[in-house]
Design a protein around this motif. Structure first.
Motif, mmCIF file in Angstrom:
data_model
loop_
_atom_site.group_PDB
_atom_site.id
_atom_site.type_symbol
_atom_site.label_atom_id
_atom_site.label_comp_id
_atom_site.label_asym_id
_atom_site.label_seq_id
_atom_site.Cartn_x
_atom_site.Cartn_y
_atom_site.Cartn_z
ATOM 1 N N ASP A 168 0.818 -1.213 0.000
ATOM 2 C CA ASP A 168 0.000 0.000 0.000
ATOM 3 C C ASP A 168 0.852 1.264 0.000
ATOM 4 O O ASP A 168 0.464 2.277 -0.563
ATOM 5 C CB ASP A 168 -0.920 0.015 1.216
ATOM 6 N N HIS A 207 -6.835 7.929 -1.573
ATOM 7 C CA HIS A 207 -7.405 6.937 -2.481
ATOM 8 C C HIS A 207 -8.247 5.926 -1.711
ATOM 9 O O HIS A 207 -8.050 5.707 -0.520
ATOM 10 C CB HIS A 207 -6.308 6.234 -3.288
ATOM 11 N N PHE A 234 -9.746 1.895 -2.145
ATOM 12 C CA PHE A 234 -9.632 0.658 -2.908
ATOM 13 C C PHE A 234 -11.017 0.191 -3.305
ATOM 14 O O PHE A 234 -11.976 0.312 -2.542
ATOM 15 C CB PHE A 234 -8.916 -0.413 -2.093
ATOM 16 N N ASP A 247 -12.958 -2.997 -5.835
ATOM 17 C CA ASP A 247 -12.887 -4.162 -6.714
ATOM 18 C C ASP A 247 -13.997 -4.052 -7.741
ATOM 19 O O ASP A 247 -15.161 -3.856 -7.392
ATOM 20 C CB ASP A 247 -13.057 -5.464 -5.925
ATOM 21 N N HIS A 279 -8.570 -5.038 -9.254
ATOM 22 C CA HIS A 279 -8.455 -4.171 -8.093
ATOM 23 C C HIS A 279 -8.047 -2.766 -8.549
ATOM 24 O O HIS A 279 -7.122 -2.616 -9.343
ATOM 25 C CB HIS A 279 -7.419 -4.719 -7.108
ATOM 26 N N ALA A 293 -7.512 1.535 -7.288
ATOM 27 C CA ALA A 293 -7.462 2.611 -6.312
ATOM 28 C C ALA A 293 -8.098 3.803 -7.012
ATOM 29 O O ALA A 293 -7.704 4.166 -8.116
ATOM 30 C CB ALA A 293 -6.026 2.919 -5.910
#
Length: 115
Positions: A46, A69, A71, A73, A78, A80
């Motif tokens: 990260d 940011h 995260f 999905d 994935h 950001a």
């Protein structure tokens, strides 16, 4: 004369359909504006993701303010997502696709699950 008229009509139809197809192309001056044009980041932690995002935004959007940011999905991919703002421009989201390895793009759709 009919052949000439038909040739002109076919040519005009081809040109107009090509012009319409170009309308849907992503704006090359605005990378990351959607998941389809997301900026790819190869990272294993990260901390390096945060550094890469900060560096990229400073280079491509100088003077803009970026929120931290988040995260997200989308399917098996994935991302950001960063929301950026500027005094004279509307706010926008910038998408960064997170890849753990260089070869991750070559994996089949639905990986790691079989089709």
């Amino acid at each position: 004369m009919k052949i000439f008229t038909s040739l002109v009509a076919v040519t005009l139809l081809g040109v107009s359909s090509a012009a319409l197809a170009q309308v849907n192309l992503p704006d090359p001056s605005a990378p990351g504006m959607s998941p389809g044009t997301a900026v790819r980041i190869h990272s294993s932690s990260d901390l390096t993701v945060d550094r890469a995002i900060t560096s990229w935004l400073r280079k491509h959007y100088p003077g803009w303010t970026a929120e931290p940011h988040q995260f997200q999905d989308i399917g098996f991919e994935h991302y950001a997502v960063v929301y950026i703002t500027s005094p004279n421009n509307p706010g926008r989201r910038v998408y960064f696709r997170l890849l753990a390895t260089q070869g991750e793009d070559q994996k089949p759709a639905g990986y790691p699950f079989p089709r």
